[in-house]
Design a protein around this motif. Structure first.
Motif, PDB file in Angstrom:
ATOM      1  N   LEU A  39      20.769  65.129-112.595  1.00  0.00           N
ATOM      2  CA  LEU A  39      22.168  65.354-112.205  1.00  0.00           C
ATOM      3  C   LEU A  39      23.159  65.119-113.335  1.00  0.00           C
ATOM      4  CD1 LEU A  39      22.430  63.984-108.582  1.00  0.00           C
ATOM      5  CD2 LEU A  39      22.711  66.324-109.359  1.00  0.00           C
ATOM      6  N   LEU A  40      23.041  64.025-114.055  1.00  0.00           N
ATOM      7  CA  LEU A  40      24.027  63.722-115.088  1.00  0.00           C
ATOM      8  C   LEU A  40      24.021  64.758-116.211  1.00  0.00           C
ATOM      9  CD1 LEU A  40      26.286  61.896-116.007  1.00  0.00           C
ATOM     10  CD2 LEU A  40      24.584  60.466-117.142  1.00  0.00           C
ATOM     11  N   PRO A  41      22.885  65.153-116.757  1.00  0.00           N
ATOM     12  CA  PRO A  41      22.925  66.172-117.813  1.00  0.00           C
ATOM     13  C   PRO A  41      23.509  67.508-117.332  1.00  0.00           C
ATOM     14  CG  PRO A  41      20.766  65.134-117.754  1.00  0.00           C
ATOM     15  CD  PRO A  41      21.520  64.624-116.574  1.00  0.00           C
ATOM     16  N   THR A  42      23.188  67.907-116.116  1.00  0.00           N
ATOM     17  CA  THR A  42      23.752  69.165-115.629  1.00  0.00           C
ATOM     18  C   THR A  42      25.232  69.023-115.333  1.00  0.00           C
ATOM     19  OG1 THR A  42      23.024  68.664-113.367  1.00  0.00           O
ATOM     20  CG2 THR A  42      21.565  70.036-114.703  1.00  0.00           C
ATOM     21  N   ALA A  43      25.658  67.849-114.893  1.00  0.00           N
ATOM     22  CA  ALA A  43      27.093  67.626-114.678  1.00  0.00           C
ATOM     23  C   ALA A  43      27.845  67.643-116.000  1.00  0.00           C
ATOM     24  CB  ALA A  43      27.322  66.301-113.954  1.00  0.00           C
ATOM     25  N   ILE A  44      27.277  67.038-117.026  1.00  0.00           N
ATOM     26  CA  ILE A  44      27.915  67.057-118.346  1.00  0.00           C
ATOM     27  C   ILE A  44      28.012  68.490-118.859  1.00  0.00           C
ATOM     28  CG2 ILE A  44      27.592  66.418-120.776  1.00  0.00           C
ATOM     29  CD1 ILE A  44      26.445  63.748-119.745  1.00  0.00           C
ATOM     30  N   SER A  45      26.961  69.257-118.658  1.00  0.00           N
ATOM     31  CA  SER A  45      26.977  70.660-119.081  1.00  0.00           C
ATOM     32  C   SER A  45      28.071  71.438-118.354  1.00  0.00           C
ATOM     33  CB  SER A  45      25.608  71.286-118.807  1.00  0.00           C
ATOM     34  OG  SER A  45      25.621  72.648-119.108  1.00  0.00           O
ATOM     35  N   MET A  46      28.189  71.218-117.050  1.00  0.00           N
ATOM     36  CA  MET A  46      29.208  71.912-116.271  1.00  0.00           C
ATOM     37  C   MET A  46      30.603  71.510-116.728  1.00  0.00           C
ATOM     38  SD  MET A  46      29.655  72.205-112.156  1.00  0.00           S
ATOM     39  CE  MET A  46      30.540  70.699-111.838  1.00  0.00           C
ATOM     40  N   VAL A  47      30.819  70.221-116.936  1.00  0.00           N
ATOM     41  CA  VAL A  47      32.127  69.751-117.388  1.00  0.00           C
ATOM     42  C   VAL A  47      32.436  70.327-118.770  1.00  0.00           C
ATOM     43  CG1 VAL A  47      33.351  67.677-118.174  1.00  0.00           C
ATOM     44  CG2 VAL A  47      32.231  67.701-115.967  1.00  0.00           C
ATOM     45  N   SER A  48      31.452  70.362-119.639  1.00  0.00           N
ATOM     46  CA  SER A  48      31.661  70.926-120.976  1.00  0.00           C
ATOM     47  C   SER A  48      32.032  72.400-120.912  1.00  0.00           C
ATOM     48  CB  SER A  48      30.400  70.761-121.825  1.00  0.00           C
ATOM     49  OG  SER A  48      30.135  69.404-122.030  1.00  0.00           O
ATOM     50  N   TYR A  50      33.564  73.959-118.339  1.00  0.00           N
ATOM     51  CA  TYR A  50      34.804  74.241-117.620  1.00  0.00           C
ATOM     52  C   TYR A  50      36.012  73.419-118.056  1.00  0.00           C
ATOM     53  CZ  TYR A  50      32.257  77.281-114.555  1.00  0.00           C
ATOM     54  OH  TYR A  50      31.508  78.310-114.063  1.00  0.00           O
ATOM     55  N   ALA A  51      35.811  72.394-118.856  1.00  0.00           N
ATOM     56  CA  ALA A  51      36.951  71.586-119.307  1.00  0.00           C
ATOM     57  C   ALA A  51      37.750  72.360-120.354  1.00  0.00           C
ATOM     58  CB  ALA A  51      36.455  70.277-119.909  1.00  0.00           C
ATOM     59  N   PRO A  52      39.071  72.208-120.330  1.00  0.00           N
ATOM     60  CA  PRO A  52      39.865  72.809-121.415  1.00  0.00           C
ATOM     61  C   PRO A  52      39.389  72.237-122.750  1.00  0.00           C
ATOM     62  CG  PRO A  52      41.287  71.949-119.677  1.00  0.00           C
ATOM     63  CD  PRO A  52      39.888  71.497-119.372  1.00  0.00           C
ATOM     64  N   ARG A  53      39.254  73.067-123.762  1.00  0.00           N
ATOM     65  CA  ARG A  53      38.689  72.639-125.042  1.00  0.00           C
ATOM     66  C   ARG A  53      39.423  71.425-125.624  1.00  0.00           C
ATOM     67  NH1 ARG A  53      34.282  73.838-123.892  1.00  0.00           N
ATOM     68  NH2 ARG A  53      33.817  75.992-123.548  1.00  0.00           N
ATOM     69  N   ALA A  54      40.733  71.368-125.438  1.00  0.00           N
ATOM     70  CA  ALA A  54      41.508  70.254-125.988  1.00  0.00           C
ATOM     71  C   ALA A  54      41.195  68.937-125.280  1.00  0.00           C
ATOM     72  CB  ALA A  54      43.001  70.555-125.888  1.00  0.00           C
ATOM     73  N   ARG A  55      40.660  69.003-124.082  1.00  0.00           N
ATOM     74  CA  ARG A  55      40.378  67.786-123.306  1.00  0.00           C
ATOM     75  C   ARG A  55      38.896  67.633-122.974  1.00  0.00           C
ATOM     76  NH1 ARG A  55      44.712  64.952-121.731  1.00  0.00           N
ATOM     77  NH2 ARG A  55      46.684  66.023-121.653  1.00  0.00           N
ATOM     78  N   ALA A  56      38.032  68.364-123.648  1.00  0.00           N
ATOM     79  CA  ALA A  56      36.597  68.321-123.332  1.00  0.00           C
ATOM     80  C   ALA A  56      36.012  66.927-123.532  1.00  0.00           C
ATOM     81  CB  ALA A  56      35.836  69.341-124.172  1.00  0.00           C
ATOM     82  N   ALA A  57      36.357  66.269-124.631  1.00  0.00           N
ATOM     83  CA  ALA A  57      35.803  64.929-124.890  1.00  0.00           C
ATOM     84  C   ALA A  57      36.321  63.932-123.853  1.00  0.00           C
ATOM     85  CB  ALA A  57      36.166  64.472-126.298  1.00  0.00           C
ATOM     86  N   LEU A  58      37.606  64.002-123.535  1.00  0.00           N
ATOM     87  CA  LEU A  58      38.176  63.106-122.537  1.00  0.00           C
ATOM     88  C   LEU A  58      37.526  63.331-121.178  1.00  0.00           C
ATOM     89  CD1 LEU A  58      40.316  61.045-121.582  1.00  0.00           C
ATOM     90  CD2 LEU A  58      41.821  63.016-121.163  1.00  0.00           C
ATOM     91  N   THR A  59      37.362  64.575-120.801  1.00  0.00           N
ATOM     92  CA  THR A  59      36.773  64.899-119.501  1.00  0.00           C
ATOM     93  C   THR A  59      35.322  64.421-119.420  1.00  0.00           C
ATOM     94  OG1 THR A  59      38.200  66.837-119.453  1.00  0.00           O
ATOM     95  CG2 THR A  59      36.445  66.765-117.843  1.00  0.00           C
ATOM     96  N   THR A  60      34.564  64.625-120.479  1.00  0.00           N
ATOM     97  CA  THR A  60      33.176  64.158-120.497  1.00  0.00           C
ATOM     98  C   THR A  60      33.127  62.629-120.455  1.00  0.00           C
ATOM     99  OG1 THR A  60      32.497  66.116-121.744  1.00  0.00           O
ATOM    100  CG2 THR A  60      30.993  64.246-121.766  1.00  0.00           C
ATOM    101  N   GLY A  61      34.030  61.979-121.173  1.00  0.00           N
ATOM    102  CA  GLY A  61      34.105  60.518-121.136  1.00  0.00           C
ATOM    103  C   GLY A  61      34.433  59.995-119.745  1.00  0.00           C
ATOM    104  N   LEU A  62      35.349  60.669-119.058  1.00  0.00           N
ATOM    105  CA  LEU A  62      35.686  60.279-117.685  1.00  0.00           C
ATOM    106  C   LEU A  62      34.487  60.457-116.753  1.00  0.00           C
ATOM    107  CD1 LEU A  62      39.305  61.704-117.344  1.00  0.00           C
ATOM    108  CD2 LEU A  62      38.614  59.300-117.430  1.00  0.00           C
ATOM    109  N   LEU A  63      33.751  61.549-116.946  1.00  0.00           N
ATOM    110  CA  LEU A  63      32.544  61.773-116.138  1.00  0.00           C
ATOM    111  C   LEU A  63      31.536  60.658-116.355  1.00  0.00           C
ATOM    112  CD1 LEU A  63      30.633  63.570-114.368  1.00  0.00           C
ATOM    113  CD2 LEU A  63      29.879  64.564-116.531  1.00  0.00           C
ATOM    114  N   MET A  64      31.291  60.303-117.598  1.00  0.00           N
ATOM    115  CA  MET A  64      30.326  59.243-117.895  1.00  0.00           C
ATOM    116  C   MET A  64      30.797  57.901-117.320  1.00  0.00           C
ATOM    117  SD  MET A  64      27.787  60.565-119.509  1.00  0.00           S
ATOM    118  CE  MET A  64      27.036  59.114-120.159  1.00  0.00           C
TER     119      MET A  64
END
Length: 186
Positions: A39-48, A50-64
């Motif tokens: 689940l976590l790797p596929t969720a990270i892939s999905m967030v990566s 669909y997240a706006p490029r400028a906020r991809a790192a922040l969004t992935t960090g929030l997911l983790m």
């Protein structure tokens, strides 16, 4: 893949709840671990994707962070449930996500990266536009419009004498003193 992971870990948790011995319980925990582990790797892939490029790192960090906070919270929920209902009830709670599998299968969009990798670029445009996500670049094509040589093409044509490459023309390390196999660059 995400839906398959939920469809695996939920019933496996139910298996733990009804287990009558260590072996059966161990099987349930193993299967649940496989599902949860996916689940976590596929969720990270999905967030990566669909997240706006400028906020991809922040969004992935929030997911983790949410993932780990959920792990901590689950311990408190288990304490709250186990005391009055017993340890099996904690595993029955993990079966609840199974009820959402049809909804997830229907409404979770497919990854644009997955679609582009399978030459379904037009199909990838809709979810990318809907979520204002950047569409991944399509894979390189040869002049004839066919996909470039892949690992299996180069390796099979060379009878395994060249190292495998990943869908790209073979690197210089793939070259040998013999002539290139048909379909592979020199």
């Amino acid at each position: 893949m995400r839906v398959s992971c939920v469809a695996l870990f939920s019933p496996a948790s139910g298996l733990c709840a009804v287990s009558g011995g260590v072996a059966f319980f161990g099987l349930g925990r193993t299967l649940a671990g496989l599902g949860l582990g996916g689940l976590l790797p596929t969720a990270i892939s999905m967030v990566s994707d669909y997240a706006p490029r400028a906020r991809a790192a922040l969004t992935t960090g929030l997911l983790m962070t949410a993932h780990h906070a959920g792990g901590i919270l689950s311990a408190y929920v288990a304490l709250w449930i186990v005391e009055p209902l017993g340890w099996r009830a904690a595993f029955w709670v993990c079966v609840v996500p199974l009820l959402f599998v049809p909804v997830l299968a229907r409404f979770l969009p497919e990854s644009p990266s997955f679609l582009v990798a399978r030459d379904r670029v037009e199909e990838a445009r809709a979810p990318a536009a809907r979520y204002d996500a950047e569409l991944p670049a399509a894979k390189d094509r040869t002049a004839a419009g066919a996909p470039g040589p892949t690992c299996s093409t180069c390796s099979a044509a060379a009878s395994g004498s060249r190292p495998c490459c990943t869908g790209r023309p073979p690197p210089a390390a793939c070259s040998s003193s013999t002539a290139s196999p048909p379909g592979c660059p020199p």
